[in-house]
Design a protein around this motif. Sequence first.
Motif, PDB file in Angstrom:
ATOM      1  N   GLN A 123      -4.380  -3.144  -8.471  1.00 57.60           N
ATOM      2  CA  GLN A 123      -5.372  -2.656  -7.511  1.00 57.60           C
ATOM      3  C   GLN A 123      -5.131  -3.302  -6.144  1.00 57.60           C
ATOM      4  O   GLN A 123      -5.133  -2.624  -5.122  1.00 57.60           O
ATOM      5  N   GLU A 124      -4.969  -4.616  -6.153  1.00 57.00           N
ATOM      6  CA  GLU A 124      -4.776  -5.337  -4.897  1.00 57.00           C
ATOM      7  C   GLU A 124      -3.444  -4.984  -4.244  1.00 57.00           C
ATOM      8  O   GLU A 124      -3.370  -4.784  -3.034  1.00 57.00           O
ATOM      9  N   ARG A 125      -2.396  -4.904  -5.048  1.00 55.58           N
ATOM     10  CA  ARG A 125      -1.059  -4.618  -4.496  1.00 55.58           C
ATOM     11  C   ARG A 125      -0.994  -3.252  -3.827  1.00 55.58           C
ATOM     12  O   ARG A 125      -0.421  -3.109  -2.756  1.00 55.58           O
ATOM     13  N   THR A 170       0.853  -1.177   0.000  1.00 53.54           N
ATOM     14  CA  THR A 170       0.000   0.000   0.000  1.00 53.54           C
ATOM     15  C   THR A 170       0.893   1.231   0.000  1.00 53.54           C
ATOM     16  O   THR A 170       1.873   1.289   0.735  1.00 53.54           O
ATOM     17  N   GLY A 196      -3.789  -1.166  -3.233  1.00 46.55           N
ATOM     18  CA  GLY A 196      -5.020  -0.729  -2.578  1.00 46.55           C
ATOM     19  C   GLY A 196      -5.626   0.489  -3.255  1.00 46.55           C
ATOM     20  O   GLY A 196      -6.053   1.438  -2.596  1.00 46.55           O
ATOM     21  N   ARG A 222      -6.115  -5.499 -12.137  1.00 46.37           N
ATOM     22  CA  ARG A 222      -6.666  -6.063 -10.898  1.00 46.37           C
ATOM     23  C   ARG A 222      -5.555  -6.357  -9.895  1.00 46.37           C
ATOM     24  O   ARG A 222      -5.674  -6.071  -8.712  1.00 46.37           O
ATOM     25  N   GLU A 223      -4.457  -6.928 -10.362  1.00 43.82           N
ATOM     26  CA  GLU A 223      -3.327  -7.215  -9.475  1.00 43.82           C
ATOM     27  C   GLU A 223      -2.719  -5.932  -8.916  1.00 43.82           C
ATOM     28  O   GLU A 223      -2.338  -5.879  -7.741  1.00 43.82           O
TER      29      GLU A 223
END
Length: 146
Positions: free
Chosen positions: A41-43, A2, A45, A38-39
């Motif tokens: 986004q997750e990595r 984050t 936040g 998407r990856e």
Amino acid sequence: MTPPTHDARPPYQQAAEAIRSDIKAGKIKPGEQLPSHRELQERFGIANMTARSALRVLREEGLIYTVQGRGSYVADVIGPEGELIEPKRIERPRAASEAETDPASEEAAGTLAQALLEVREQLRTLNAEVQTLKQEVAELKSRQKA
């Protein structure tokens, strides 16, 4: 990862900087595909559009390129500092009698430069397809072992 909360920069710039650092450190090598939106986004936040904005920044810098429907890839010519190295223009020495500008020569040089750019883009597309095929082969091999 984050982005730090004490960083005053917008999240897309923070994400772009983290990816840029990964490229410069060699964690993502030239020709390799970057993580999906998407990856990212997750990595980090972050939202999908923020991830897209981060990739846009890197694309504008020339560090990555995107092949529609395939993904984003690290540019194939990266220098020791992670900067994009553009092909150098080679000029032959001109004789004194050639000092005046020859429009036909300039037009031919422009045509050649355009052709080289088109070939480079085709190579990038082929590289993206090869990377996709490598992933598919790896998946097939792992299924056969299971």
